[in-house]
Enzyme design. Structure first.
Site, PDB file in Angstrom:
ATOM      1  CB  CYS A 229      38.278  50.107  43.582  1.00 39.10           C
ATOM      2  SG  CYS A 229      37.693  50.346  42.057  1.00 39.10           S
TER       3      CYS A 229
ATOM      4  CG  HIS B 224      38.347  47.529  36.516  1.00 39.06           C
ATOM      5  ND1 HIS B 224      39.797  47.665  37.015  1.00 39.06           N
ATOM      6  CD2 HIS B 224      37.397  47.726  37.116  1.00 39.06           C
ATOM      7  CE1 HIS B 224      39.173  48.098  38.562  1.00 39.06           C
ATOM      8  NE2 HIS B 224      37.381  47.811  38.437  1.00 39.06           N
TER       9      HIS B 224
ATOM     10  CB  SER C 213      24.928  52.721  46.857  1.00 39.89           C
ATOM     11  OG  SER C 213      24.699  53.935  48.198  1.00 39.89           O
TER      12      SER C 213
ATOM     13  CD  GLU D  96      35.902  46.848  40.165  1.00 36.37           C
ATOM     14  OE1 GLU D  96      35.893  48.119  41.307  1.00 36.37           O
ATOM     15  OE2 GLU D  96      35.202  47.218  39.297  1.00 36.37           O
TER      16      GLU D  96
END
Length: 474
Positions: free
Chosen positions: A281, A444, A175, A247
């Site tokens: 999240c 996940h 990021s 995700e």
């Protein structure tokens, strides 16, 4: 203020002529670093060297690849304070939390190293008497890893470790909000002695990230991010028919049954909603409370939300830290104001504080309705809407009436209730009498718009493989 360089083919490289990327401390708003943005030529070279390195990396025995991962885990632990300091400065986390994230990243790296002797294929009966059918698990090739800002150290290793143990090489785009910690991980990769080109980490602008993802050698793109970015990645995948692993958004519902331990549930939900300023999240994003205990539970939440103090966690780790940016704060506050205009009651918080930094108070909203934006859209901040229900079927209907299906939570002492919810909730995860924590031996994976594929555990590791069918006639 300092400068950071990109890491590819085993070395840190000079700037490629692009304007640098500015990094800010969200607790102060201070400009703390300049990052060399990778040029288009550097992005293409990074993919090319990853493709070249992948052929040799895949030929090595998996146990040899595991040795590199174990060495990397040791280096991450040894340098946890340094990695944590970089992460804390660019994320607003406390030094303790940021350093612990490096240690958790080391643990998931070790976990995936353990799969070296467990990457299994299959032997399948043939219809012919003189044939054996084998199904082998093979690497995909070069994996583009797109990393979010909220847990950028842990998520980077969550993607890179399974990619590497299965024989792939990686090009990582951190990021632009939190690239400093990624370059500390690059130093750890260098110290661990990985072969050149196996791990490449480059900061880049959005248009160059699309170039990364559409290079012909890239066979898989793994993203943790928003639904909007997920749609962009699916477009990138079309170019070379690359495999997506996504995700995406979450809107975790928590159902509070009348027999629940209300104090335990309230404390856990508030912690979930305020950890990392709600930028998680799987954080609780909406609470459905049975009518018999609604008022009591709302009072508990109100008291606990009012007790949350905000501030720079480098000075006081007991306080809730900032959001990642001013843009995020404006977006969240606008959602709160629209909810209030639609009839929600502001029980705590809801005002932008004065002073520097991108802080927002823990905010509680009652009298919410299922059709409100605050209930239907991901907030990704310390804001919690509360709704009332009369029956478990009604709670399930509202919990499932949603575009997202990542995680879910239930508080009850009745096993019949737990089993009913476990069989009817439309989400990839259900946590009973606790809030989500993503155990790395689990899986996940979201339903609906929460994603494709998944992370963690055996199934997360196998996401980074493709199959080869071998039919042997003798």
């Amino acid at each position: 203020m300092h400068n950071e360089r990109n890491f590819m083919d085993g070395v840190f490289v000079d700037a490629g002529g692009e304007p640098p990327i500015a990094v800010h401390n969200p607790a102060t708003g201070e400009h703390i670093a300049e990052i060399d943005a990778a040029s288009p030529a550097q992005v293409q070279v990074a993919v090319a060297v990853a493709a070249r390195a992948q052929r040799d990396w895949a030929r090595r025995p998996a146990i040899e690849r595991a040795q590199y991962l174990r060495k990397l885990a040791d280096v991450l632990v040894a340098n946890a304070a340094r990695i944590g300091a970089a992460l804390a400065s660019e994320s607003g986390k406390s030094l303790t939390d940021a350093s612990n994230e490096a240690i958790y990243a080391a643990e998931i790296t070790r976990y995936h190293a353990e799969w070296a002797r467990r990457i299994e294929g299959e032997v399948i009966p043939s219809d012919s008497a003189d044939e054996t059918i084998l199904l082998q698990r093979e690497p995909i090739g070069v994996v583009a890893c797109l990393i979010p800002f909220n847990y950028p150290v842990y998520t980077l290793l969550r993607k890179v470790a399974p990619a590497l143990i299965t024989g792939n090489t990686v090009v990582v785009r951190p990021s632009n909000n939190t690239p400093l910690c990624a370059f500390e991980i690059a130093r750890a990769v260098e110290q661990a002695g990985f072969p050149a080109g196996v791990v490449n980490i480059l900061a880049m602008r959005h248009e160059h990230a699309s170039l990364l993802c559409t290079q012909p050698p890239v066979g898989m793109i793994t993203l943790t991010g928003s639904v909007g970015v997920g749609r962009s990645v699916l477009e990138y995948c079309k170019v070379n028919i690359a495999k997506p692993s996504l995700e995406l958004g979450g809107k975790t519902p928590a159902i509070i049954e009348p027999d629940a331990d209300l104090e335990q549930a309230a404390s856990a939900i508030v912690a979930s909603k305020t950890t990392n300023c709600g930028q998680l999240c799987t954080a609780i994003e909406r609470v459905y409370v049975h009518a018999r205990v609604h008022d009591r539970f709302l009072n508990l939440l109100r008291e606990k939300f009012a007790a949350i103090r905000i501030g720079d966690r480098s000075e006081d780790p007991s306080r809730m830290g900032p959001l990642i940016s001013e843009g995020a704060r404006r977006d969240i506050h606008a959602k709160v104001m629209r909810a209030a205009a639609e009839g929600a009651v502001l029980e705590a918080g809801g005002a932008i504080p004065e002073g520097r930094g991108f802080f927002y108070p823990a905010t509680l909203l009652s009298h919410c309705r299922q059709d409100m934006e605050i209930v239907q859209e991901e907030i990704f901040g310390p804001v919690l809407p509360v709704l009332c229900y009369g029956t478990l079927d009604e709670a399930l209907r509202m919990a499932n009436d949603h575009q997202f299906g990542l995680s879910s939570v239930l508080y009850t002492e009745q096993y019949r209730t737990a089993l009913k919810v476990a069989n009817r909730i439309e989400a990839g995860e259900l946590y009973v009498n606790r809030t989500p924590a993503d155990p790395y031996q689990g899986f996940h994976a979201g339903w609906k718009r929460s994603g494709l594929g998944g992370d963690d555990g055996k199934h997360g590791m196998l996401e980074f493989t493709q199959t080869r069918l071998v039919v042997m006639r003798y």
